[in-house]
Motif scaffolding. Structure first.
Motif, PDB file in Angstrom:
ATOM      1  N   ALA A 111       0.827  -1.209   0.000  1.00 28.73           N
ATOM      2  CA  ALA A 111       0.000   0.000   0.000  1.00 28.73           C
ATOM      3  C   ALA A 111       0.861   1.259   0.000  1.00 28.73           C
ATOM      4  O   ALA A 111       0.473   2.291  -0.563  1.00 28.73           O
ATOM      5  CB  ALA A 111      -0.930  -0.004   1.212  1.00 28.73           C
ATOM      6  N   TYR A 114       1.710   2.993  -3.482  1.00 26.81           N
ATOM      7  CA  TYR A 114       0.732   3.630  -4.362  1.00 26.81           C
ATOM      8  C   TYR A 114       1.225   4.964  -4.940  1.00 26.81           C
ATOM      9  O   TYR A 114       1.058   5.231  -6.132  1.00 26.81           O
ATOM     10  CB  TYR A 114      -0.596   3.837  -3.631  1.00 26.81           C
ATOM     11  CG  TYR A 114      -1.509   2.636  -3.635  1.00 26.81           C
ATOM     12  CD1 TYR A 114      -1.829   1.991  -4.831  1.00 26.81           C
ATOM     13  CD2 TYR A 114      -2.086   2.159  -2.462  1.00 26.81           C
ATOM     14  CE1 TYR A 114      -2.679   0.894  -4.841  1.00 26.81           C
ATOM     15  CE2 TYR A 114      -2.930   1.062  -2.462  1.00 26.81           C
ATOM     16  CZ  TYR A 114      -3.224   0.436  -3.658  1.00 26.81           C
ATOM     17  OH  TYR A 114      -4.073  -0.646  -3.681  1.00 26.81           O
ATOM     18  N   ILE A 188      -9.291  -0.827 -12.473  1.00 25.47           N
ATOM     19  CA  ILE A 188      -9.284  -1.516 -11.180  1.00 25.47           C
ATOM     20  C   ILE A 188      -9.008  -2.999 -11.370  1.00 25.47           C
ATOM     21  O   ILE A 188      -8.435  -3.662 -10.502  1.00 25.47           O
ATOM     22  CB  ILE A 188     -10.605  -1.271 -10.407  1.00 25.47           C
ATOM     23  CG1 ILE A 188     -10.383  -1.617  -8.930  1.00 25.47           C
ATOM     24  CG2 ILE A 188     -11.761  -2.068 -11.008  1.00 25.47           C
ATOM     25  CD1 ILE A 188     -11.514  -1.197  -8.029  1.00 25.47           C
ATOM     26  N   LEU A 191      -5.274  -3.206 -11.562  1.00 29.25           N
ATOM     27  CA  LEU A 191      -4.739  -3.152 -10.204  1.00 29.25           C
ATOM     28  C   LEU A 191      -4.907  -4.502  -9.509  1.00 29.25           C
ATOM     29  O   LEU A 191      -3.986  -5.019  -8.870  1.00 29.25           O
ATOM     30  CB  LEU A 191      -5.455  -2.048  -9.421  1.00 29.25           C
ATOM     31  CG  LEU A 191      -4.998  -1.821  -7.980  1.00 29.25           C
ATOM     32  CD1 LEU A 191      -3.589  -1.247  -7.947  1.00 29.25           C
ATOM     33  CD2 LEU A 191      -5.979  -0.895  -7.256  1.00 29.25           C
ATOM     34  N   ARG A 196      -1.762  -5.323  -7.209  1.00 24.62           N
ATOM     35  CA  ARG A 196      -2.047  -5.419  -5.771  1.00 24.62           C
ATOM     36  C   ARG A 196      -2.577  -6.789  -5.359  1.00 24.62           C
ATOM     37  O   ARG A 196      -2.504  -7.153  -4.189  1.00 24.62           O
ATOM     38  CB  ARG A 196      -3.036  -4.315  -5.392  1.00 24.62           C
ATOM     39  CG  ARG A 196      -3.190  -4.073  -3.911  1.00 24.62           C
ATOM     40  CD  ARG A 196      -1.996  -3.372  -3.304  1.00 24.62           C
ATOM     41  NE  ARG A 196      -2.317  -2.946  -1.925  1.00 24.62           N
ATOM     42  CZ  ARG A 196      -1.774  -3.470  -0.844  1.00 24.62           C
ATOM     43  NH1 ARG A 196      -0.871  -4.419  -0.937  1.00 24.62           N
ATOM     44  NH2 ARG A 196      -2.112  -3.034   0.357  1.00 24.62           N
ATOM     45  N   THR A 201      -6.483  -5.724  -2.884  1.00 25.20           N
ATOM     46  CA  THR A 201      -7.293  -4.730  -3.595  1.00 25.20           C
ATOM     47  C   THR A 201      -8.661  -4.591  -2.942  1.00 25.20           C
ATOM     48  O   THR A 201      -9.170  -3.472  -2.745  1.00 25.20           O
ATOM     49  CB  THR A 201      -7.465  -5.117  -5.074  1.00 25.20           C
ATOM     50  OG1 THR A 201      -6.174  -5.256  -5.682  1.00 25.20           O
ATOM     51  CG2 THR A 201      -8.253  -4.049  -5.821  1.00 25.20           C
ATOM     52  N   ASP A 204      -8.265  -2.755   0.271  1.00 20.49           N
ATOM     53  CA  ASP A 204      -8.014  -1.331   0.032  1.00 20.49           C
ATOM     54  C   ASP A 204      -9.282  -0.584  -0.368  1.00 20.49           C
ATOM     55  O   ASP A 204      -9.425   0.606  -0.055  1.00 20.49           O
ATOM     56  CB  ASP A 204      -6.952  -1.157  -1.055  1.00 20.49           C
ATOM     57  CG  ASP A 204      -5.570  -1.559  -0.578  1.00 20.49           C
ATOM     58  OD1 ASP A 204      -5.390  -1.742   0.644  1.00 20.49           O
ATOM     59  OD2 ASP A 204      -4.669  -1.711  -1.425  1.00 20.49           O
ATOM     60  N   LEU A 205     -10.173  -1.254  -1.062  1.00 26.77           N
ATOM     61  CA  LEU A 205     -11.441  -0.614  -1.432  1.00 26.77           C
ATOM     62  C   LEU A 205     -12.225  -0.184  -0.195  1.00 26.77           C
ATOM     63  O   LEU A 205     -12.955   0.810  -0.232  1.00 26.77           O
ATOM     64  CB  LEU A 205     -12.292  -1.570  -2.271  1.00 26.77           C
ATOM     65  CG  LEU A 205     -12.159  -1.470  -3.792  1.00 26.77           C
ATOM     66  CD1 LEU A 205     -12.948  -2.575  -4.466  1.00 26.77           C
ATOM     67  CD2 LEU A 205     -12.625  -0.110  -4.281  1.00 26.77           C
ATOM     68  N   PRO A 209     -10.521   3.929   0.016  1.00 30.06           N
ATOM     69  CA  PRO A 209     -11.215   4.057  -1.268  1.00 30.06           C
ATOM     70  C   PRO A 209     -10.780   5.273  -2.078  1.00 30.06           C
ATOM     71  O   PRO A 209     -10.749   5.212  -3.312  1.00 30.06           O
ATOM     72  CB  PRO A 209     -12.689   4.144  -0.869  1.00 30.06           C
ATOM     73  CG  PRO A 209     -12.679   4.600   0.565  1.00 30.06           C
ATOM     74  CD  PRO A 209     -11.463   3.994   1.154  1.00 30.06           C
ATOM     75  N   ILE A 212      -7.710   4.421  -3.989  1.00 31.69           N
ATOM     76  CA  ILE A 212      -8.053   3.554  -5.116  1.00 31.69           C
ATOM     77  C   ILE A 212      -8.616   4.388  -6.268  1.00 31.69           C
ATOM     78  O   ILE A 212      -8.276   4.166  -7.447  1.00 31.69           O
ATOM     79  CB  ILE A 212      -9.064   2.470  -4.693  1.00 31.69           C
ATOM     80  CG1 ILE A 212      -8.437   1.528  -3.669  1.00 31.69           C
ATOM     81  CG2 ILE A 212      -9.556   1.685  -5.904  1.00 31.69           C
ATOM     82  CD1 ILE A 212      -7.272   0.734  -4.195  1.00 31.69           C
ATOM     83  N   ARG A 213      -9.443   5.356  -5.949  1.00 28.06           N
ATOM     84  CA  ARG A 213     -10.006   6.216  -7.008  1.00 28.06           C
ATOM     85  C   ARG A 213      -8.889   6.976  -7.735  1.00 28.06           C
ATOM     86  O   ARG A 213      -8.924   7.118  -8.959  1.00 28.06           O
ATOM     87  CB  ARG A 213     -11.027   7.176  -6.413  1.00 28.06           C
ATOM     88  CG  ARG A 213     -12.307   6.494  -5.946  1.00 28.06           C
ATOM     89  CD  ARG A 213     -13.346   7.477  -5.430  1.00 28.06           C
ATOM     90  NE  ARG A 213     -14.573   6.787  -5.101  1.00 28.06           N
ATOM     91  CZ  ARG A 213     -14.908   6.365  -3.871  1.00 28.06           C
ATOM     92  NH1 ARG A 213     -14.072   6.590  -2.856  1.00 28.06           N
ATOM     93  NH2 ARG A 213     -16.038   5.731  -3.680  1.00 28.06           N
ATOM     94  N   VAL A 216      -6.958   4.427  -9.929  1.00 24.79           N
ATOM     95  CA  VAL A 216      -7.772   4.048 -11.083  1.00 24.79           C
ATOM     96  C   VAL A 216      -7.775   5.153 -12.137  1.00 24.79           C
ATOM     97  O   VAL A 216      -7.695   4.898 -13.347  1.00 24.79           O
ATOM     98  CB  VAL A 216      -9.206   3.702 -10.617  1.00 24.79           C
ATOM     99  CG1 VAL A 216     -10.184   3.718 -11.787  1.00 24.79           C
ATOM    100  CG2 VAL A 216      -9.214   2.341  -9.933  1.00 24.79           C
TER     101      VAL A 216
END
Length: 391
Positions: A111, A114, A188, A191, A196, A201, A204-205, A209, A212-213, A216
């Motif tokens: 993580a 990122y 996604i 990813l 990930r 993944t 992480d969502l 979040p 992640i956005r 993405v």
């Protein structure tokens, strides 16, 4: 009829079926990976060093089973190439044939990485490849012979696949279902599959979040740029199909599905679908809780290869608007009787074939030795090919 005429007829049948017109023959096919070796009674690892023998064994089942189209239809993972590069994420199973994906063995990002991924996805991708292919971390004099070995194995792998494709196309006249550059893989999913991993993944969502956005958005730029460079007027032909796939999508709520898949999918591909392109959606998991979204797209622009959903429920939900690639389950091919299998096929044709919008294939790839009893498979395709000419 010569092979080229046969292929042209099969292409037209595919176009008609997916355009909600009744074809002369409903297209019949399958997704095929390594099962053909099991049909032939030969272990892949016993022939894999001989491309000619590998291809000869692989296509043997096509002398008894008639296909109009094929999805995949070649060896899909160069295991010996990866192993020479020090990559242990794939191996051949104890049966000597099935290729196993060992995702827990893959060196996924953390993580904390990122920001590095978002800063330069290309450079970060190179870094991950070096981490996963341990040969590339060795001193030059140690890495060099292993890289030569990998290239040698890659040549054999590609030669075998070339011979397989040559036989299926030039001898049997089997057409591929996809091949158009009009396609979409959600960022996604990239990813999830490549950076990930499945577990992290999804975690992480929930935990981060917004990160992640951001990721993405960065990863999605490549697809947007690629499609923006194409002119929809150049892609009016309905065949070959473009493609997309569900991986993480089957785990998402409808709201997250819209945000991370469907909204971009529809926006980016709509100009091509309106121009005449069609998209093959390979299912992994469930469709039904989000399948209503596809009514927003042009009729007959999408064909779903169903996975875990009941095909008759899917037909009731979307069969009047989008196309279905279905008709038998691998579970039934594996555990059912011949009569149970053929009765299912008959019901599928009776319900779904009239009026077009249907092509026949199993819900999963033919992969492992036990994926289908040979007697069931032969009976199913004899039945399907006979019924396909009656609609």
């Amino acid at each position: 009829m010569n092979v080229e005429e046969l292929k042209a007829e099969r292409v037209q049948n595919m176009i008609d079926a997916l355009s909600f017109k009744e074809p002369k023959k409903v297209p019949v096919g399958a997704e095929v990976i390594s099962w053909p070796f099991s049909y032939a009674g030969v272990r892949y690892e016993d022939v894999m060093d001989d491309p000619q023998k590998t291809a000869e064994v692989y296509v043997r089942f096509l002398d008894e089973v008639e296909f109009d189209f094929i999805w995949g239809g070649t060896l899909n993972t160069p295991v010996k190439v990866l192993n020479a590069l020090g990559n242990d994420s794939y191996k051949i199973a104890d049966d000597g044939t099935t290729i196993i994906h060992l995702q827990p063995e893959i060196d996924f990002m953390t993580a904390e990485e990122y920001p590095e991924l978002m800063a330069d996805p290309v450079a970060f991708g190179r870094k991950l490849r070096k981490q996963r292919n341990k040969t590339l971390q060795l001193p030059r004099e140690e890495a060099y012979p292993k890289i030569l070995e990998a290239l040698h194995e890659l040549r054999k792998f590609r030669e075998a696949n070339s011979l397989i494709q040559q036989y299926t196309s030039e001898v049997k006249g089997i057409i591929p279902i996809t091949g158009s550059p009009i396609g979409f893989v959600s960022p996604i999913n990239t990813l999830f599959d490549s950076y990930r991993g499945i577990t992290e993944t999804l975690i992480d969502l929930r935990r981060r979040p917004d990160v992640i956005r951001e990721v993405v958005a960065v990863l999605g730029q490549a697809t947007k740029q690629r499609l923006a460079a194409l002119d929809p007027k150049d892609f009016t032909a309905p065949y070959p199909l473009g493609s997309t796939v569900y991986h993480i999508e089957c785990f998402l709520s409808p709201e997250l599905f819209d945000e991370f898949f469907f909204n971009d999918f529809a926006e980016l591909l709509m100009p091509f679908l309106e121009a005449g392109s069609k998209i093959f959606v390979k299912g992994e998991g469930h469709f039904l809780n989000t399948i209503d979204r596809y009514r927003r797209l042009p009729k007959g622009s999408v064909v779903f290869m169903l996975d875990q959903d009941d095909p008759f429920e899917a037909f009731d939900a979307i069969g009047d608007w989008q196309c279905l690639a279905t008709g038998i389950t691998v579970d039934l091919l594996q555990m059912g009787t011949v009569s149970q299998c053929t009765d299912y096929v008959k019901r599928a044709f009776e319900v779904m074939a009239p009026g077009g919008g249907f092509i026949f294939m199993p819900n999963k790839p033919l992969l492992c030795a036990d994926d289908a009893k040979v007697e069931n498979l032969i009976a199913v395709y004899e039945t399907a090919n006979e019924l396909s000419k009656q609609h």
